[in-house]
Design a protein around this motif. Structure first.
Motif, PDB file in Angstrom:
ATOM      1  N   TYR A   1       1.326  22.594  -5.121  1.00 51.17           N
ATOM      2  CA  TYR A   1       0.662  21.571  -4.908  1.00 51.17           C
ATOM      3  C   TYR A   1       1.113  19.851  -4.096  1.00 51.17           C
ATOM      4  CZ  TYR A   1      -1.964  16.984  -7.901  1.00 51.17           C
ATOM      5  OH  TYR A   1      -2.554  16.919  -8.246  1.00 51.17           O
ATOM      6  N   ARG A   2      -0.004  19.687  -3.882  1.00 48.28           N
ATOM      7  CA  ARG A   2       0.828  18.506  -3.038  1.00 48.28           C
ATOM      8  C   ARG A   2       2.126  17.612  -3.051  1.00 48.28           C
ATOM      9  NH1 ARG A   2      -4.101  13.841  -0.965  1.00 48.28           N
ATOM     10  NH2 ARG A   2      -2.801  13.465   0.732  1.00 48.28           N
ATOM     11  N   GLY A   3       3.292  18.387  -1.975  1.00 48.11           N
ATOM     12  CA  GLY A   3       4.691  18.272  -2.108  1.00 48.11           C
ATOM     13  C   GLY A   3       4.987  19.284  -2.447  1.00 48.11           C
TER      14      GLY A   3
ATOM     15  N   TYR B   1      -0.088  -1.725  -5.337  1.00 47.25           N
ATOM     16  CA  TYR B   1       0.819  -0.750  -5.118  1.00 47.25           C
ATOM     17  C   TYR B   1       1.234  -1.176  -3.489  1.00 47.25           C
ATOM     18  CZ  TYR B   1       2.288   4.139  -4.196  1.00 47.25           C
ATOM     19  OH  TYR B   1       2.757   5.000  -4.041  1.00 47.25           O
ATOM     20  N   TRP B   2       2.164  -0.832  -2.454  1.00 49.01           N
ATOM     21  CA  TRP B   2       2.235  -1.529  -1.384  1.00 49.01           C
ATOM     22  C   TRP B   2       3.475  -0.270  -1.245  1.00 49.01           C
ATOM     23  CZ3 TRP B   2       3.072  -4.656  -5.824  1.00 49.01           C
ATOM     24  CH2 TRP B   2       1.782  -5.526  -6.130  1.00 49.01           C
ATOM     25  N   SER B   3       3.193  -0.610  -0.011  1.00 49.14           N
ATOM     26  CA  SER B   3       4.252   0.960   0.638  1.00 49.14           C
ATOM     27  C   SER B   3       4.650   0.677   2.107  1.00 49.14           C
ATOM     28  CB  SER B   3       4.068   2.144   0.294  1.00 49.14           C
ATOM     29  OG  SER B   3       2.636   2.724   1.037  1.00 49.14           O
ATOM     30  N   VAL B   4       5.825   0.582   2.744  1.00 48.91           N
ATOM     31  CA  VAL B   4       5.640   1.409   4.250  1.00 48.91           C
ATOM     32  C   VAL B   4       6.182   2.382   4.116  1.00 48.91           C
ATOM     33  CG1 VAL B   4       7.729   0.369   6.177  1.00 48.91           C
ATOM     34  CG2 VAL B   4       6.843  -0.930   4.680  1.00 48.91           C
ATOM     35  N   ASN B   5       5.872   3.132   5.638  1.00 53.12           N
ATOM     36  CA  ASN B   5       6.103   4.446   6.067  1.00 53.12           C
ATOM     37  C   ASN B   5       6.510   5.354   6.807  1.00 53.12           C
ATOM     38  OD1 ASN B   5       4.572   5.284   3.164  1.00 53.12           O
ATOM     39  ND2 ASN B   5       3.162   4.025   3.490  1.00 53.12           N
ATOM     40  N   ASP B   6       7.647   5.284   7.091  1.00 53.22           N
ATOM     41  CA  ASP B   6       7.706   6.392   8.760  1.00 53.22           C
ATOM     42  C   ASP B   6       7.728   7.578   8.869  1.00 53.22           C
ATOM     43  OD1 ASP B   6       9.242   7.067  10.760  1.00 53.22           O
ATOM     44  OD2 ASP B   6      10.994   6.933  10.253  1.00 53.22           O
TER      45      ASP B   6
ATOM     46  N   GLY C   1      -4.670   8.961  -0.078  1.00 50.50           N
ATOM     47  CA  GLY C   1      -4.962  10.206  -1.504  1.00 50.50           C
ATOM     48  C   GLY C   1      -3.728  11.020  -2.342  1.00 50.50           C
ATOM     49  N   GLY C   2      -3.258  11.060  -1.283  1.00 50.25           N
ATOM     50  CA  GLY C   2      -1.448  11.594  -2.267  1.00 50.25           C
ATOM     51  C   GLY C   2      -0.754  10.108  -2.799  1.00 50.25           C
ATOM     52  N   ALA C   3      -0.811   8.927  -3.335  1.00 52.98           N
ATOM     53  CA  ALA C   3      -0.793   8.201  -3.824  1.00 52.98           C
ATOM     54  C   ALA C   3      -1.684   8.505  -4.917  1.00 52.98           C
ATOM     55  CB  ALA C   3      -0.728   6.493  -3.499  1.00 52.98           C
ATOM     56  N   ALA C   4      -2.947   8.427  -4.774  1.00 47.26           N
ATOM     57  CA  ALA C   4      -3.861   8.396  -6.214  1.00 47.26           C
ATOM     58  C   ALA C   4      -3.046  10.138  -6.484  1.00 47.26           C
ATOM     59  CB  ALA C   4      -4.670   8.789  -5.492  1.00 47.26           C
ATOM     60  N   GLN C   5      -3.414  10.873  -6.225  1.00 50.70           N
ATOM     61  CA  GLN C   5      -2.459  12.055  -6.799  1.00 50.70           C
ATOM     62  C   GLN C   5      -1.243  11.788  -7.468  1.00 50.70           C
ATOM     63  OE1 GLN C   5      -3.788  14.665  -3.681  1.00 50.70           O
ATOM     64  NE2 GLN C   5      -3.993  15.972  -5.598  1.00 50.70           N
ATOM     65  N   GLY C   6      -0.583  11.156  -7.130  1.00 51.34           N
ATOM     66  CA  GLY C   6       0.573  11.322  -7.731  1.00 51.34           C
ATOM     67  C   GLY C   6       0.617   9.654  -8.899  1.00 51.34           C
ATOM     68  N   ILE C   7      -0.003   8.738  -9.010  1.00 57.18           N
ATOM     69  CA  ILE C   7      -0.723   8.147  -9.874  1.00 57.18           C
ATOM     70  C   ILE C   7      -0.930   8.685 -11.070  1.00 57.18           C
ATOM     71  CG2 ILE C   7      -1.513   5.471 -10.613  1.00 57.18           C
ATOM     72  CD1 ILE C   7      -1.801   4.913  -7.678  1.00 57.18           C
ATOM     73  N   GLY C   8      -1.971   9.461 -10.979  1.00 54.68           N
ATOM     74  CA  GLY C   8      -2.749  10.444 -11.558  1.00 54.68           C
ATOM     75  C   GLY C   8      -1.723  11.440 -12.333  1.00 54.68           C
ATOM     76  N   GLN C   9      -0.235  11.927 -12.209  1.00 60.13           N
ATOM     77  CA  GLN C   9       0.770  12.464 -12.500  1.00 60.13           C
ATOM     78  C   GLN C   9       1.564  11.575 -13.517  1.00 60.13           C
ATOM     79  OE1 GLN C   9       3.202  14.312 -10.428  1.00 60.13           O
ATOM     80  NE2 GLN C   9       4.365  15.556 -12.208  1.00 60.13           N
TER      81      GLN C   9
ATOM     82  N   LEU D   1       3.321  12.592   1.361  1.00 61.15           N
ATOM     83  CA  LEU D   1       4.269  11.452   1.246  1.00 61.15           C
ATOM     84  C   LEU D   1       3.745  10.881   0.390  1.00 61.15           C
ATOM     85  CD1 LEU D   1       6.916  10.640   3.147  1.00 61.15           C
ATOM     86  CD2 LEU D   1       5.380   8.750   3.742  1.00 61.15           C
ATOM     87  N   GLY D   2       3.067  10.359   0.158  1.00 63.12           N
ATOM     88  CA  GLY D   2       2.025   9.486  -1.076  1.00 63.12           C
ATOM     89  C   GLY D   2       2.419  10.309  -2.023  1.00 63.12           C
ATOM     90  N   ALA D   3       2.129  11.029  -2.585  1.00 65.65           N
ATOM     91  CA  ALA D   3       1.672  12.157  -3.853  1.00 65.65           C
ATOM     92  C   ALA D   3       3.570  11.831  -3.855  1.00 65.65           C
ATOM     93  CB  ALA D   3       1.187  13.213  -3.789  1.00 65.65           C
ATOM     94  N   ILE D   4       4.404  12.638  -3.155  1.00 69.06           N
ATOM     95  CA  ILE D   4       5.524  12.336  -3.066  1.00 69.06           C
ATOM     96  C   ILE D   4       6.558  10.738  -4.133  1.00 69.06           C
ATOM     97  CG2 ILE D   4       8.349  12.694  -2.759  1.00 69.06           C
ATOM     98  CD1 ILE D   4       7.012  14.583  -0.651  1.00 69.06           C
ATOM     99  N   GLY D   5       6.501   9.769  -3.163  1.00 69.40           N
ATOM    100  CA  GLY D   5       7.059   8.327  -3.915  1.00 69.40           C
ATOM    101  C   GLY D   5       6.137   7.562  -5.119  1.00 69.40           C
TER     102      GLY D   5
END
Length: 676
Positions: free
Chosen positions: A375-377, A546-551, A567-575, A632-636
């Protein structure tokens, strides 16, 4: 000046996705909306029990129903030579024996081991006829004791999932140096310890699983049209391990896929049944899951409980990391479900920090629940959540600003290439630079004014962050393709990949040669920051920004990259805030098998999203300099949001209660924490 290839061909410029127009017009080519003449439909009879013996299956009444072409049971498949789905074979138990788990048949044989496991399949002319007949299949069960959580499963006297694993531990693995780690903890000035849970979640793509199998009796070829993320892997496992037929006789075709998030990477029992039935009946057979079937029978993610500890010296430098985890892999130890928790997650356990001493032990625990899988990540969110929760807790305990604590322990650019405690080599990274850019983007220093304003409105405002990396790609991957031909050669009857055509005729043949290679994985990284407001009267959490800098290395299409991050961050927020799949401890029944009970994130939960990229550190292990971005978004997001909620409570006198909170941080849990 000569234009670089990236400028000439548009790399780095935002380009609209070419597939969107067709999808928005309803013209997508999804498996379920590509019917074929004469197709039959499969409907599955599923177990209502988490654990039971099958004492009999009566199909006579169902077979007499209109339109029914075939009814299959597990015994039928075994007699026909269909083999079980492979369990993990790469790990061992503490006694040195191979992974212990029950055989995973496409249709249960003798015993069911989770609610929703497929017991029989009805093949009929229409989906309604198949469903009506499935309701007439009579299965006699003898219920057996069940266990659905890891703590109970490993306790003495617990019901067992497989005789081969009397302690319900399928396999386990330990990483690092336990002796050196223990010594580091003994000399530590500070020890931080947390009990943490990464709860079980359901992926929930818009499109459910769908598979259509067709068989050509003349050639013996089988074609599967399937909603799948890994068609080659699905074909190989189906052919080599289960049906024992040559791979050259099976073709797997994938059209549009309405979301997968890792859930659609494995061979499922339903795929096997429709493939077998199509060959048996020599007619097309289709299965499309209903939403409840997806909750009950499509693999879940996460479900790991951990005891985590961090040892630090008097200056706040990390001496060692120690983690003991129990991973609930469900009733069957699938290869993906096991390797994700026992190996892939630990690869990033030390993240962007210079931690040289670790002791990480993970046990894969069998329970009477649906098996877990990607599951994502896939393991990295769990590991990053642990280290980022520990970093915030350490900052509070030691009395060092959390930004400074992170900076003090970060791997520096001059240490690159850097080999972490899991023997994984980061080729490049400027972690402090990325963090500083995110702090500026989020106006980190201006938080106090915003918190004061929120307090005037009766809200508790919190600020959270996560600095992290992840592993993407593979260790070594190379493809070489060569096609040769010469030019007035005999004209082919159809266009060739090596032909130039003019006026409907081939005029020249050319030579094509290409080699693509990746020398090692890439290590995308980022800093994600968010601010939340908590209603002290209800416990409700509002994600205010929500703010992010991503390499992610060089960015080919910023539009797509930002979409992946959001999209990834939205799923991480859901968890973090709302998602949790629950089995009842006593009955083993699934309590959240519909969207009435399982909450997924929605747009109104987030007031402001700002995702940016830092392209100053390209990957050095591939020619494009790119790094992975899809996960990446789902992880952070998950640790950033949880840290923000805890910060909101800790700033307002609820520190001890906040540190014991477990996800999801829904209104009731937060409200109860403030009143303990």
């Amino acid at each position: 000046m000569t234009a670089s290839p990236s400028n000439r061909f548009g790399s780095g410029k935002s380009v609209k996705r070419v597939e969107d127009d067709a999808l928005l017009r309803g013209e997508g080519r999804f498996s379920d909306n590509m019917p074929v003449a004469g197709q039959l439909y499969a409907c599955f009879v599923r177990s209502p029990h988490p654990h039971a013996s099958i004492t009999g299956i009566d199909t006579k009444a169902a077979a007499a129903m209109p339109g029914v072409a075939k009814i299959l049971t597990g015994r039928d498949l075994v007699r026909a030579g269909v083999k079980p789905i492979p369990n993990s074979a790469d790990f061992r138990r503490a006694d040195g024996k191979p992974t212990a788990a029950p055989l995973h048949h496409a249709l249960a044989v003798d015993t069911v081991r989770f609610t929703g496991e497929a017991v029989a399949a009805v093949i009929a002319a229409t989906s309604l006829q198949a469903r009506d007949a499935a309701e007439k299949v009579e299965v006699d069960y003898e219920p057996l004791p069940a266990v659905v959580d890891t703590a109970t499963a490993i306790a003495p006297g617990a019901p067992t999932v497989a005789p081969e694993a009397p302690d319900n531990i399928a396999c386990e693995m330990r990483h690092g140096d336990s002796t050196a780690c223990a010594a580091a903890f003994r000399r530590a000035a500070h020890v931080v310890a947390l009990d943490l849970v990464n709860q079980r979640v359901a992926p929930c793509p818009i499109e459910p699983r769908s598979t259509l199998a067709t068989y050509d009796a003349g050639t013996g070829h089988l074609t599967l049209l399937v909603s799948c993320q890994t068609p080659t892997g699905l074909r190989d496992e189906l052919c080599d391990a289960v049906l024992n037929i040559p791979k050259g006789q099976v073709r797997v075709v994938v059209g549009d896929v309405g979301g997968g998030f890792g859930m659609k990477t494995s061979l499922y029992p339903e795929d096997i049944v429709v493939a077998f039935a199509a060959r048996e009946l020599q007619q097309p057979v289709r299965f499309t899951a209903e939403r409840m079937e997806e909750f009950l029978a499509a693999s879940h993610g996460r479900d790991v409980s951990s005891k985590a500890e961090l040892a630090l010296d008097g200056d706040g430098r990390i001496l060692a990391l120690r983690v003991a985890s129990l991973a609930n892999v469900g009733a069957y130890a699938t290869p993906a479900g096991v390797v994700i928790q026992l190996l892939i997650g630990p690869w990033v356990s030390t993240s962007v920090y210079d931690i040289t001493t670790i002791d990480i032990g993970i046990k894969a625990v069998l329970t009477h629940t649906l098996p877990t899988g990607p599951y994502r990540g896939a393991g990295r969110p769990e590991a990053i959540y642990i280290i980022e929760r520990l970093m915030d807790a350490a900052a509070r305990q030691v009395g060092i600003d959390r930004v400074e604590l992170r900076r003090r322990n970060m791997i520096r650019p001059e240490q690159m290439p850097y080999t972490n405690a899991m023997d994984k080599t980061y080729d490049s990274g400027q972690f402090a630079k990325v963090m500083d850019a995110a702090l500026a983007l989020a106006d980190w220093k201006g938080f106090d004014a915003r918190a004061a304003e929120a307090k005037c409105r009766g809200r508790l405002r919190g600020q959270g962050m996560a600095t992290f990396l992840e592993w993407t790609g593979a260790d070594v991957f190379a493809i070489s393709n060569t096609a040769t031909a010469s030019s007035a050669s005999p004209a082919p009857t159809e266009p060739s990949a090596c032909s130039i055509w003019r006026n409907g005729r081939p005029t020249k043949r050319i030579v094509l040669q290409s080699t693509s290679s990746v020398g090692a994985p890439s290590w995308p990284n980022g800093c994600h920051i968010c601010e939340v407001e908590v209603d002290p009267d209800t416990g409700a959490v509002q994600l205010d920004g929500y703010w992010s800098v991503n390499d992610v290395g060089r960015v080919i299409n910023p539009t797509v990259v930002i979409g992946q991050l959001e999209g990834g961050a939205a799923q991480g927020i859901g968890q973090a805030l709302c998602e949790r799949f629950v089995y009842d401890i006593e009955s083993g029944q699934a309590l959240t098998a519909s969207f009435l009970d399982y909450a997924i994130p929605h747009a109104a939960m987030i007031r402001h999203f700002e995702m940016t990229m830092d392209e100053s550190t390209p990957c050095l292990t591939n020619r494009l300099g790119v790094k992975g971005v899809g996960e990446l978004g789902a992880i952070g997001a998950t640790p950033a949001v949880v840290n923000a909620v805890i910060d909101a409570l800790a700033r307002n006198g609820f520190g001890p209660q906040a540190l014991t909170l477990q996800m999801p941080l829904d209104a009731e849990r937060v409200w109860r924490a403030m009143r303990r």
